[in-house]
Structure formats: structure tokens, C-alpha cells
Design a protein around this motif. Structure first.
Motif, PDB file in Angstrom:
ATOM      1  N   LEU A 110       0.842  -1.198   0.000  1.00 50.26           N
ATOM      2  CA  LEU A 110       0.000   0.000   0.000  1.00 50.26           C
ATOM      3  C   LEU A 110       0.881   1.253   0.000  1.00 50.26           C
ATOM      4  N   ARG A 111       0.373   2.342  -0.582  1.00 54.09           N
ATOM      5  CA  ARG A 111       1.061   3.641  -0.573  1.00 54.09           C
ATOM      6  C   ARG A 111       0.978   4.232   0.822  1.00 54.09           C
ATOM      7  N   VAL A 112       2.033   4.923   1.223  1.00 51.81           N
ATOM      8  CA  VAL A 112       2.069   5.611   2.514  1.00 51.81           C
ATOM      9  C   VAL A 112       2.109   7.105   2.230  1.00 51.81           C
ATOM     10  N   ILE A 113       1.094   7.823   2.709  1.00 51.67           N
ATOM     11  CA  ILE A 113       0.982   9.257   2.440  1.00 51.67           C
ATOM     12  C   ILE A 113       0.743   9.982   3.756  1.00 51.67           C
ATOM     13  N   ASN A 114       1.517  11.065   3.973  1.00 53.09           N
ATOM     14  CA  ASN A 114       1.351  11.792   5.232  1.00 53.09           C
ATOM     15  C   ASN A 114       0.230  12.813   5.138  1.00 53.09           C
ATOM     16  N   ILE A 145       8.079   3.937  10.729  1.00 58.04           N
ATOM     17  CA  ILE A 145       6.978   4.668  11.353  1.00 58.04           C
ATOM     18  C   ILE A 145       6.296   3.761  12.364  1.00 58.04           C
ATOM     19  N   PRO A 146       6.253   4.171  13.644  1.00 58.58           N
ATOM     20  CA  PRO A 146       5.560   3.340  14.639  1.00 58.58           C
ATOM     21  C   PRO A 146       4.099   3.132  14.222  1.00 58.58           C
ATOM     22  N   PHE A 147       3.655   1.866  14.222  1.00 59.78           N
ATOM     23  CA  PHE A 147       2.261   1.576  13.863  1.00 59.78           C
ATOM     24  C   PHE A 147       1.404   1.771  15.112  1.00 59.78           C
ATOM     25  N   VAL A 148       1.220   3.037  15.455  1.00 59.69           N
ATOM     26  CA  VAL A 148       0.433   3.428  16.623  1.00 59.69           C
ATOM     27  C   VAL A 148      -0.726   4.265  16.098  1.00 59.69           C
ATOM     28  N   GLN A 149      -1.953   3.780  16.338  1.00 61.62           N
ATOM     29  CA  GLN A 149      -3.161   4.462  15.879  1.00 61.62           C
ATOM     30  C   GLN A 149      -3.814   5.199  17.037  1.00 61.62           C
ATOM     31  N   PRO A 150      -4.334   6.368  16.840  1.00 64.10           N
ATOM     32  CA  PRO A 150      -4.293   7.194  15.625  1.00 64.10           C
ATOM     33  C   PRO A 150      -3.133   8.194  15.623  1.00 64.10           C
ATOM     34  N   GLU A 151      -2.220   8.093  16.610  1.00 59.68           N
ATOM     35  CA  GLU A 151      -1.144   9.082  16.711  1.00 59.68           C
ATOM     36  C   GLU A 151      -0.304   9.185  15.444  1.00 59.68           C
ATOM     37  N   PHE A 152       0.194   8.056  14.918  1.00 59.28           N
ATOM     38  CA  PHE A 152       1.078   8.103  13.756  1.00 59.28           C
ATOM     39  C   PHE A 152       0.439   7.490  12.512  1.00 59.28           C
ATOM     40  N   VAL A 153      -0.336   6.441  12.683  1.00 57.51           N
ATOM     41  CA  VAL A 153      -1.086   5.845  11.567  1.00 57.51           C
ATOM     42  C   VAL A 153      -2.515   6.332  11.711  1.00 57.51           C
ATOM     43  N   THR A 154      -2.908   7.210  10.776  1.00 59.41           N
ATOM     44  CA  THR A 154      -4.207   7.879  10.905  1.00 59.41           C
ATOM     45  C   THR A 154      -5.337   7.133  10.221  1.00 59.41           C
ATOM     46  N   GLY A 155      -5.002   6.182   9.357  1.00 62.04           N
ATOM     47  CA  GLY A 155      -6.054   5.421   8.701  1.00 62.04           C
ATOM     48  C   GLY A 155      -5.505   4.499   7.638  1.00 62.04           C
ATOM     49  N   GLN A 159      -9.528   0.450  -0.288  1.00 63.39           N
ATOM     50  CA  GLN A 159     -10.087   0.807  -1.595  1.00 63.39           C
ATOM     51  C   GLN A 159      -9.124   1.693  -2.378  1.00 63.39           C
ATOM     52  N   ALA A 160      -8.541   2.677  -1.691  1.00 62.14           N
ATOM     53  CA  ALA A 160      -7.608   3.603  -2.341  1.00 62.14           C
ATOM     54  C   ALA A 160      -6.180   3.052  -2.351  1.00 62.14           C
ATOM     55  N   GLY A 161      -5.924   2.008  -1.548  1.00 62.02           N
ATOM     56  CA  GLY A 161      -4.582   1.440  -1.467  1.00 62.02           C
ATOM     57  C   GLY A 161      -3.614   2.329  -0.718  1.00 62.02           C
ATOM     58  N   VAL A 162      -4.102   2.985   0.355  1.00 62.45           N
ATOM     59  CA  VAL A 162      -3.307   3.996   1.046  1.00 62.45           C
ATOM     60  C   VAL A 162      -3.320   3.782   2.556  1.00 62.45           C
ATOM     61  N   VAL A 163      -2.142   3.966   3.165  1.00 62.62           N
ATOM     62  CA  VAL A 163      -2.016   4.075   4.618  1.00 62.62           C
ATOM     63  C   VAL A 163      -1.718   5.543   4.889  1.00 62.62           C
ATOM     64  N   GLY A 164      -2.596   6.199   5.650  1.00 65.33           N
ATOM     65  CA  GLY A 164      -2.386   7.595   6.025  1.00 65.33           C
ATOM     66  C   GLY A 164      -1.561   7.673   7.293  1.00 65.33           C
ATOM     67  N   VAL A 165      -0.580   8.577   7.308  1.00 65.05           N
ATOM     68  CA  VAL A 165       0.275   8.727   8.479  1.00 65.05           C
ATOM     69  C   VAL A 165       0.427  10.196   8.846  1.00 65.05           C
ATOM     70  N   ASP A 166       0.640  10.437  10.117  1.00 62.44           N
ATOM     71  CA  ASP A 166       0.994  11.761  10.616  1.00 62.44           C
ATOM     72  C   ASP A 166       2.468  11.661  10.981  1.00 62.44           C
ATOM     73  N   TRP A 167       3.329  11.950   9.995  1.00 63.45           N
ATOM     74  CA  TRP A 167       4.760  11.710  10.170  1.00 63.45           C
ATOM     75  C   TRP A 167       5.557  12.760   9.419  1.00 63.45           C
ATOM     76  N   ASP A 168       6.592  13.257  10.047  1.00 66.16           N
ATOM     77  CA  ASP A 168       7.469  14.281   9.455  1.00 66.16           C
ATOM     78  C   ASP A 168       8.298  13.658   8.335  1.00 66.16           C
ATOM     79  N   PRO A 169       8.283  14.259   7.131  1.00 64.09           N
ATOM     80  CA  PRO A 169       9.058  13.700   6.011  1.00 64.09           C
ATOM     81  C   PRO A 169      10.558  13.662   6.279  1.00 64.09           C
ATOM     82  N   GLU A 170      11.050  14.461   7.230  1.00 64.10           N
ATOM     83  CA  GLU A 170      12.484  14.483   7.510  1.00 64.10           C
ATOM     84  C   GLU A 170      12.930  13.295   8.357  1.00 64.10           C
ATOM     85  N   PHE A 171      11.981  12.573   8.963  1.00 57.32           N
ATOM     86  CA  PHE A 171      12.346  11.407   9.786  1.00 57.32           C
ATOM     87  C   PHE A 171      12.495  10.199   8.921  1.00 57.32           C
TER      88      PHE A 171
END
Length: 171
Positions: A110-114, A145-155, A159-171
């Protein structure tokens, strides 16, 4: 789901002999570990990728490992030939996950998008640290990325093939 019904899920491995009557010691990664016997047929695979199917395994807890009786395995020599084999089952043999729980194999690819829409690449794999699970995204660089919901993995949107994350691109 993601169409991974033909993929195999690694559930454990044969780690040794138990006694001299053909019983094997199994390391199981199911939760609870005895659940490995619920999911059959097993595919037993060696390091070279050679595989065979086995049905009818039975077993019990025995301290650190499970002890199993496998059809057709009746002596120590037969057991020695199995040591090190991985035990897997088709993804379709497993029950559906509960809400907000996922099989790692379903997330792979799946795609990972912040939250800012930045594409981090795809989920390569996941691993456990003991404290939490970690999602490995490979794109312009590898991100853990820690798989901790909803802090870092937001959803997760299959269907869209996406894992949403709240993660800084610099990390």
C-alpha cells in the motif's frame, strides 16, 4: 481487502524434535499460539523454497514451544528432516481481522501518504519491537513509522490502497 487471497501467511516453524516417537517442537507466532492448529492445511517450506502441504496436525502447549503430531511423521529421523521448515497457510484460511486491526501482509504494497499529501512510497514490511509494531515505508528513502493508531497511523484505506500517516518527512 487487497486481493491477497493467494498469498501465504507465515505462522511459525518447526524448531526441533520432542522425544523419539516423531513429535515435533513448533514455534508459533499466532495469538494465542495454539491457534496455529486451527488454520490448515499447512504449507511446509524449506530455505530453498521447496514446499509440501500437510493437513491434520494436532498439538499442545509444552512450555516454550508447542508439541505437535504430524501425519506421516513417526520417528526421530522424519522429524530431523523437518527442523527449520516454515509453516504457512493461505491468507484466505485466516478469519477477517477485527476493526482497526490488520494482517501485516494486507498492508504490504500500500502507498504511505502523510497528512500534507507527501508520498513516502510503499509499505515494504512491518516488524515488532516488543513495545509496538513498526511500518517500513520505502520511497525516496526508508522510513520507520511506529504503527500506533491514531497518533502516527491515521487510517488505512484498502479501496484507495493507502495508509495515512501523521509523520514528518524528515524522519
Amino acid at each position: 481487502m487487497t486481493g491477497n487471497t493467494t498469498r501465504h501467511i507465515l505462522l511459525g516453524r518447526v524448531v526441533g524434535a520432542f522425544g523419539v516417537r516423531g513429535q515435533v517442537k513448533i514455534e508459533s507466532w499466532t495469538e494465542p499460539r495454539e491457534a496455529i492448529f486451527r488454520y490448515q492445511p499447512w504449507t511446509l517450506r524449506d530455505a530453498a523454497g521447496n514446499a509440501r502441504e500437510l493437513s491434520g496436525a494436532r498439538g499442545r502447549n509444552s512450555g516454550k514451544h508447542l508439541v505437535a503430531d504430524l501425519p506421516g511423521v513417526e520417528d526421530r529421523d522424519a522429524v530431523d528432516a523437518l527442523v527449520g521448515l516454515e509453516i504457512s497457510v493461505p491468507r484466505s484460511a485466516l478469519p477477517p481481522p477485527r476493526p482497526d486491526e490488520y494482517y501485516w501482509v494486507d498492508l504490504e504494497g500500500l502507498r504511505v501518504i502523510n497528512a500534507d499529501g507527501r508520498d513516502f512510497g510503499i509499505v515494504s514490511h512491518l516488524f515488532s519491537t516488543g513495545a509496538n509494531d513498526v511500518l517500513v515505508a520505502k520511497g525516496d528513502k526508508e522510513r520507520l513509522i511506529p504503527f500506533v493508531q491514531p497518533e502516527f497511523v491515521t487510517g488505512v484505506d484498502f479501496q484507495a490502497g493507502v495508509v495515512g500517516v501523521d509523520w514528518d518527512p524528515e524522519f
